[in-house]
Design a protein around this motif. Structure first.
Motif, short mmCIF file in Angstrom:
data_model
loop_
_atom_site.label_atom_id
_atom_site.label_comp_id
_atom_site.label_asym_id
_atom_site.label_seq_id
_atom_site.Cartn_x
_atom_site.Cartn_y
_atom_site.Cartn_z
N UNK A 107 0.85 -1.19 0.00
CA UNK A 107 0.00 0.00 0.00
C UNK A 107 0.89 1.24 0.00
N UNK A 108 0.56 2.17 -0.89
CA UNK A 108 1.38 3.38 -1.02
C UNK A 108 0.67 4.58 -0.42
N UNK A 109 1.45 5.42 0.28
CA UNK A 109 0.94 6.69 0.78
C UNK A 109 2.00 7.75 0.55
N UNK A 110 1.57 9.00 0.61
CA UNK A 110 2.49 10.12 0.38
C UNK A 110 2.28 11.19 1.44
N UNK A 111 3.39 11.69 1.98
CA UNK A 111 3.35 12.79 2.93
C UNK A 111 4.36 13.85 2.52
N UNK A 112 4.06 15.10 2.81
CA UNK A 112 5.03 16.17 2.61
C UNK A 112 5.39 16.78 3.97
N UNK A 113 6.68 16.78 4.25
CA UNK A 113 7.19 17.37 5.48
C UNK A 113 7.96 18.63 5.12
N UNK A 114 8.08 19.52 6.09
CA UNK A 114 8.78 20.78 5.84
C UNK A 114 9.53 21.19 7.10
N UNK A 115 10.78 21.62 6.94
CA UNK A 115 11.57 22.12 8.06
C UNK A 115 12.09 23.53 7.73
N UNK A 116 11.97 24.42 8.70
CA UNK A 116 12.43 25.79 8.55
C UNK A 116 13.89 25.89 8.97
N UNK A 117 14.68 26.64 8.21
CA UNK A 117 16.12 26.78 8.49
C UNK A 117 16.35 27.95 9.45
N UNK A 118 16.31 27.65 10.73
CA UNK A 118 16.46 28.70 11.74
C UNK A 118 17.92 29.08 11.93
N UNK A 119 18.16 30.39 11.95
CA UNK A 119 19.49 30.91 12.23
C UNK A 119 19.77 30.77 13.74
N UNK A 120 20.86 30.13 14.13
CA UNK A 120 21.12 29.91 15.56
C UNK A 120 21.18 31.19 16.38
N UNK A 121 21.77 32.26 15.83
CA UNK A 121 21.86 33.52 16.57
C UNK A 121 20.46 34.09 16.83
N UNK A 122 19.57 33.93 15.87
CA UNK A 122 18.20 34.41 16.04
C UNK A 122 17.49 33.61 17.12
N UNK A 123 17.70 32.29 17.14
CA UNK A 123 17.09 31.46 18.18
C UNK A 123 17.58 31.88 19.56
N UNK A 124 18.86 32.16 19.69
CA UNK A 124 19.38 32.60 20.99
C UNK A 124 18.74 33.92 21.40
N UNK A 125 18.58 34.83 20.46
CA UNK A 125 17.94 36.11 20.77
C UNK A 125 16.50 35.90 21.25
N UNK A 126 15.75 35.03 20.56
CA UNK A 126 14.36 34.77 20.95
C UNK A 126 14.28 34.09 22.31
N UNK A 127 15.22 33.20 22.61
CA UNK A 127 15.23 32.55 23.92
C UNK A 127 15.42 33.58 25.03
N UNK A 128 16.31 34.51 24.81
CA UNK A 128 16.55 35.55 25.83
C UNK A 128 15.34 36.47 25.94
N UNK A 129 14.70 36.78 24.82
CA UNK A 129 13.49 37.59 24.86
C UNK A 129 12.38 36.89 25.65
#
Length: 252
Positions: free
Chosen positions: A199-221
């Protein structure tokens, strides 16, 4: 004709564990505990955020932590509950919640979000909301521990085709990176054995390319007073070509 696309992990949930036997959950758990020990933190309660089929939740529970597992996929949580049902003592408790709307009845002492689950938040505002929710869900002194696929890795996947198979499943996934959307899309064709047929099925997944410096800024915020970044399961800082990196954010 291609089958109609399903929601991420709707059909993949049943085959996920069999297709990810290369994931070294024990090594990830060991690194988590190394970071804890380095900081002198000994949590008793842990939330496994985006817990999937519960493999890490079960390992954490076996190590003696009181564990809550949260995920948005009912199919993955069904697999997690079945896995935890075999535990004689201290099984994890599972809840169905999206990360950006996380709500716990009482705070925990550590939260983990592993296997690039954060990359699946494809709207940056949802990531910022998640950090605020996580901060509120932690006790003072608690740690938020997570990893990401780095932008370098996700861009490098563009045009790649991968195959995974076992006796019951055959999976083909193709990756395409969209520079304008800053996202890596995975088209996943899954074939599962049904007696003499597949049996065949199809899924589409998506990952966002987060900038590490931006993530650190949001964590501190969000309120995290101390943020540490590591290479892939190493206490050293991430290198310029790092494929996976870890964060430890502390609530004081």
């Amino acid at each position: 004709m291609s089958p109609e696309a399903r929601e991420p992990y709707e059909t993949l949930a049943g085959a996920y564990d069999g297709l990810t036997t290369d994931v070294d959950y024990a090594a990830v758990l060991q690194f988590f505990e190394t970071v804890l020990q380095r900081a002198g933190h000994s949590p008793k309660t842990v939330l496994d955020l985006a817990c999937g089929t519960g493999s890490m939740s079960v390992l954490l529970a076996e190590r003696g932590y009181r564990v809550i597992g949260a995920d948005i996929s009912e199919e993955m949580l069904t697999a997690a509950a079945q896995k935890a049902a075999a535990m004689a003592e201290n099984p994890p408790f599972f809840i169905c919640q999206p990360m950006q709307r996380l709500t716990l009845p009482e705070p925990v002492e550590a939260i983990v979000c592993l296997l690039d689950s954060l990359n699946y938040l494809t709207e940056p505002e949802d990531c910022r909301k998640t950090f605020h929710r996580v901060w509120r869900a932690l006790r003072p002194g608690g740690m938020f521990f997570f990893d990401i696929n780095t932008p370098q890795k996700l861009r490098g996947l563009d045009g790649q085709v991968f195959l995974d198979e076992n006796d019951e499943s055959y999976c083909v996934w193709r990756a395409e990176f969209d520079e304008e959307e800053n996202c890596c899309y995975y088209g996943i064709d899954l074939f599962r054995r049904r007696g003499a047929l597949w049996a065949r099925s199809f899924e589409q997944h998506c990952e966002y390319a987060y900038d590490p410096d931006t993530l650190e800024q949001w964590l501190r915020e969000a309120g995290f007073a101390r943020v540490e970044c590591f290479g892939d399961r190493t206490l050293t800082p991430p290198g310029p070509d790092e494929q996976r990196m870890y964060f430890a954010a502390w609530k004081e």
